[in-house]
Design a protein around this motif. Structure first.
Motif, PDB file in Angstrom:
ATOM      1  N   MET A 122       0.857  -1.214   0.000  1.00  0.00           N
ATOM      2  CA  MET A 122       0.000   0.000   0.000  1.00  0.00           C
ATOM      3  C   MET A 122       0.884   1.253   0.000  1.00  0.00           C
ATOM      4  O   MET A 122       1.792   1.384   0.817  1.00  0.00           O
ATOM      5  N   ALA A 123       0.620   2.151  -0.944  1.00  0.00           N
ATOM      6  CA  ALA A 123       1.427   3.388  -1.025  1.00  0.00           C
ATOM      7  C   ALA A 123       1.125   4.308   0.158  1.00  0.00           C
ATOM      8  O   ALA A 123       0.032   4.273   0.727  1.00  0.00           O
ATOM      9  N   THR A 124       2.103   5.120   0.523  1.00  0.00           N
ATOM     10  CA  THR A 124       1.884   6.100   1.586  1.00  0.00           C
ATOM     11  C   THR A 124       2.224   7.487   1.029  1.00  0.00           C
ATOM     12  O   THR A 124       2.850   7.607  -0.028  1.00  0.00           O
ATOM     13  N   VAL A 125       1.827   8.509   1.771  1.00  0.00           N
ATOM     14  CA  VAL A 125       2.077   9.892   1.350  1.00  0.00           C
ATOM     15  C   VAL A 125       3.576  10.109   1.115  1.00  0.00           C
ATOM     16  O   VAL A 125       3.984  10.806   0.175  1.00  0.00           O
ATOM     17  N   LYS A 126       4.386   9.469   1.948  1.00  0.00           N
ATOM     18  CA  LYS A 126       5.840   9.625   1.847  1.00  0.00           C
ATOM     19  C   LYS A 126       6.374   9.228   0.474  1.00  0.00           C
ATOM     20  O   LYS A 126       7.353   9.781  -0.018  1.00  0.00           O
ATOM     21  N   ASP A 127       5.701   8.225  -0.132  1.00  0.00           N
ATOM     22  CA  ASP A 127       6.144   7.763  -1.461  1.00  0.00           C
ATOM     23  C   ASP A 127       6.038   8.858  -2.516  1.00  0.00           C
ATOM     24  O   ASP A 127       6.613   8.740  -3.601  1.00  0.00           O
ATOM     25  N   PHE A 128       5.257   9.896  -2.242  1.00  0.00           N
ATOM     26  CA  PHE A 128       5.039  10.951  -3.237  1.00  0.00           C
ATOM     27  C   PHE A 128       5.729  12.260  -2.851  1.00  0.00           C
ATOM     28  O   PHE A 128       5.445  13.309  -3.401  1.00  0.00           O
ATOM     29  N   ARG A 129       6.633  12.172  -1.848  1.00  0.00           N
ATOM     30  CA  ARG A 129       7.374  13.374  -1.429  1.00  0.00           C
ATOM     31  C   ARG A 129       8.762  13.360  -2.048  1.00  0.00           C
ATOM     32  O   ARG A 129       9.408  12.310  -2.105  1.00  0.00           O
ATOM     33  N   THR A 130       9.249  14.543  -2.459  1.00  0.00           N
ATOM     34  CA  THR A 130      10.627  14.634  -2.936  1.00  0.00           C
ATOM     35  C   THR A 130      11.449  15.291  -1.820  1.00  0.00           C
ATOM     36  O   THR A 130      10.894  15.756  -0.808  1.00  0.00           O
ATOM     37  N   SER A 131      12.774  15.364  -2.033  1.00  0.00           N
ATOM     38  CA  SER A 131      13.611  15.989  -1.004  1.00  0.00           C
ATOM     39  C   SER A 131      13.639  17.516  -1.186  1.00  0.00           C
ATOM     40  O   SER A 131      14.234  18.234  -0.392  1.00  0.00           O
ATOM     41  N   VAL A 132      12.971  18.012  -2.220  1.00  0.00           N
ATOM     42  CA  VAL A 132      12.993  19.461  -2.483  1.00  0.00           C
ATOM     43  C   VAL A 132      11.970  20.163  -1.591  1.00  0.00           C
ATOM     44  O   VAL A 132      10.810  19.745  -1.513  1.00  0.00           O
ATOM     45  N   LYS A 133      12.420  21.227  -0.918  1.00  0.00           N
ATOM     46  CA  LYS A 133      11.517  21.967  -0.024  1.00  0.00           C
ATOM     47  C   LYS A 133      10.792  23.052  -0.838  1.00  0.00           C
ATOM     48  O   LYS A 133      11.457  23.866  -1.492  1.00  0.00           O
ATOM     49  N   PRO A 134       9.445  23.069  -0.810  1.00  0.00           N
ATOM     50  CA  PRO A 134       8.747  24.098  -1.584  1.00  0.00           C
ATOM     51  C   PRO A 134       9.182  25.502  -1.179  1.00  0.00           C
ATOM     52  O   PRO A 134       9.385  25.768   0.009  1.00  0.00           O
ATOM     53  N   ASN A 135       9.323  26.388  -2.173  1.00  0.00           N
ATOM     54  CA  ASN A 135       9.705  27.763  -1.818  1.00  0.00           C
ATOM     55  C   ASN A 135       8.508  28.701  -1.860  1.00  0.00           C
ATOM     56  O   ASN A 135       8.648  29.906  -2.027  1.00  0.00           O
ATOM     57  N   TRP A 136       7.298  28.169  -1.724  1.00  0.00           N
ATOM     58  CA  TRP A 136       6.109  29.013  -1.646  1.00  0.00           C
ATOM     59  C   TRP A 136       6.150  29.841  -0.354  1.00  0.00           C
ATOM     60  O   TRP A 136       6.748  29.423   0.647  1.00  0.00           O
ATOM     61  N   CYS A 137       5.483  30.994  -0.375  1.00  0.00           N
ATOM     62  CA  CYS A 137       5.419  31.833   0.832  1.00  0.00           C
ATOM     63  C   CYS A 137       4.693  31.051   1.940  1.00  0.00           C
ATOM     64  O   CYS A 137       3.741  30.319   1.634  1.00  0.00           O
ATOM     65  N   PRO A 138       5.101  31.222   3.198  1.00  0.00           N
ATOM     66  CA  PRO A 138       4.369  30.550   4.279  1.00  0.00           C
ATOM     67  C   PRO A 138       2.882  30.919   4.206  1.00  0.00           C
ATOM     68  O   PRO A 138       2.553  32.096   4.071  1.00  0.00           O
ATOM     69  N   GLY A 139       2.019  29.923   4.225  1.00  0.00           N
ATOM     70  CA  GLY A 139       0.571  30.178   4.182  1.00  0.00           C
ATOM     71  C   GLY A 139      -0.022  30.091   2.782  1.00  0.00           C
ATOM     72  O   GLY A 139      -1.248  30.123   2.633  1.00  0.00           O
ATOM     73  N   CYS A 140       0.807  29.992   1.759  1.00  0.00           N
ATOM     74  CA  CYS A 140       0.290  29.899   0.377  1.00  0.00           C
ATOM     75  C   CYS A 140      -0.643  28.688   0.246  1.00  0.00           C
ATOM     76  O   CYS A 140      -0.336  27.602   0.752  1.00  0.00           O
TER      77      CYS A 140
END
Ligand SMILES: Cc1ncc(C[n+]2csc(CCOP(=O)(O)OP(=O)(O)O)c2C)c(N)n1
Ligand code: SF4
Length: 287
Positions: A1-19
């Motif tokens: 069974m897939a988990t949310v972690k399987d769809f995460r990359t190591s790149v941190k989003p650079n969106w503004c906090p709260g976007c």
């Protein structure tokens, strides 16, 4: 069974906090896990914009395309390999300004991809100009006296263009959004999910609080029938497009099912060798 972690990359989003785009990413990852998808059988294609960065944050095949052209690449990918789950994603500028024509034709073509629009009613990446989704009178640096034009209506546009799955969600309701994305991915045909995804930096009018006060969920209306295009159009108009949930759904053969080679293997899985005999036949045809 897939988990949310399987769809995460190591790149941190650079969106503004709260976007609002954070919730869209989280909902998409959760939906992919709930549907037990395989990241190696999934592709996400995005346009240019803050929202377009999503293709770098979801672990799947990613294609960060040109502004307003996400749907072109997404449709090409689906036609070459209909076994992939293909997601297209971008901003309201991407889909309803420069890319409007592609949006309309993908909807009437009914190709089996899921299109997520992060609708913040402004241009985020280019620092807050008016978008075709900004309400009339909206003041920005590009419209200091207020936008003179009427805003575009994505839901009416979609219904008029023959969309077979239409939903609208809100970044303030990630649970509901997850369900909508799951339903969109499961739908066999083109699914469009417009998401109110607030830009906390450049849109001080259409905020989380504003949406909470103004949107209604169609799930609260027991008489609502999402299989009626007429009822959908009436509801969308009477709520001034401020409604969430599945708005419309019908089953119609998808483009890839109608293709003349539909019964063959997807193009990417077909043998490349022609064989000497067939090669000579082809050469003779063009001699
Ligand atoms: C062909 C082309 N025209 C214009 C631009 C400049 N541009 C980049 S992003 C953008 C609009 C961004 O707004 P939206 O699509 O709503 O996405 P958001 O950043 O708000 O998520 C524009 C006009 C571009 N990159 N390419
Ligand atoms: S500018 Fe707006 S849309 Fe872009 S990351 Fe910041 S909050 Fe999000």
């Amino acid at each position: 069974m897939a988990t949310v972690k399987d769809f995460r990359t190591s790149v941190k989003p650079n969106w503004c906090p709260g976007c609002g785009d954070f919730s869209v990413l989280a909902a998409l990852q959760r939906a992919a896990a709930n549907l037990d998808l395989d990241p190696s059988q999934m592709a996400i294609v995005s346009g240019i914009g803050c929202s377009g960065r999503i293709s770098g944050y979801l672990k799947a095949y990613g294609f960060h395309g040109v502004h307003g052209r996400a749907l072109l690449a997404a449709q090409g990918i689906k036609m070459a390999n209909r076994d992939l789950t293909v997601i297209a994603a971008g901003g309201d500028g991407d889909g309803f300004a420069i890319g409007t024509n592609h949006t309309i034709h993908a909807m009437r073509r009914n190709i089996d991809i899921t299109y997520i629009v992060m609708d913040n009613q402004v241009y985020g990446l280019t620092k807050g100009q008016t978008s075709p989704r900004s309400t009339q009178g909206f003041k920005t640096k590009s419209t200091p006296d207020g936008s003179l034009e009427r805003e575009i209506s994505p839901l009416q546009l979609a219904l008029a263009s023959g969309v077979t799955f239409l939903a609208q969600g809100f970044s303030g309701s990630t649970k509901e959004l997850t369900k909508l994305i799951e339903a969109g991915i499961q739908h066999k045909g083109f699914s469009m999910i417009n998401v109110f995804s607030p830009c906390v930096t450049y849109n001080k009018i259409n905020t989380y609080d504003w949406f909470k006060e103004n949107i209604v969920s169609l799930e609260d209306d027991p008489d609502y029938d999402p299989s009626s295009r007429e009822m959908a159009m009436q509801k969308v108009m009477s709520t001034n497009e401020l409604c969430t949930s599945i708005i419309y759904q019908e089953q119609r053969p998808s483009y890839t099912e109608l293709l003349p080679n539909a019964n063959h293997k997807p193009i990417v899985k077909q043998e490349l060798e022609l064989g000497e005999e067939r090669f000579q036949e082809l050469v003779a045809e063009f001699a």
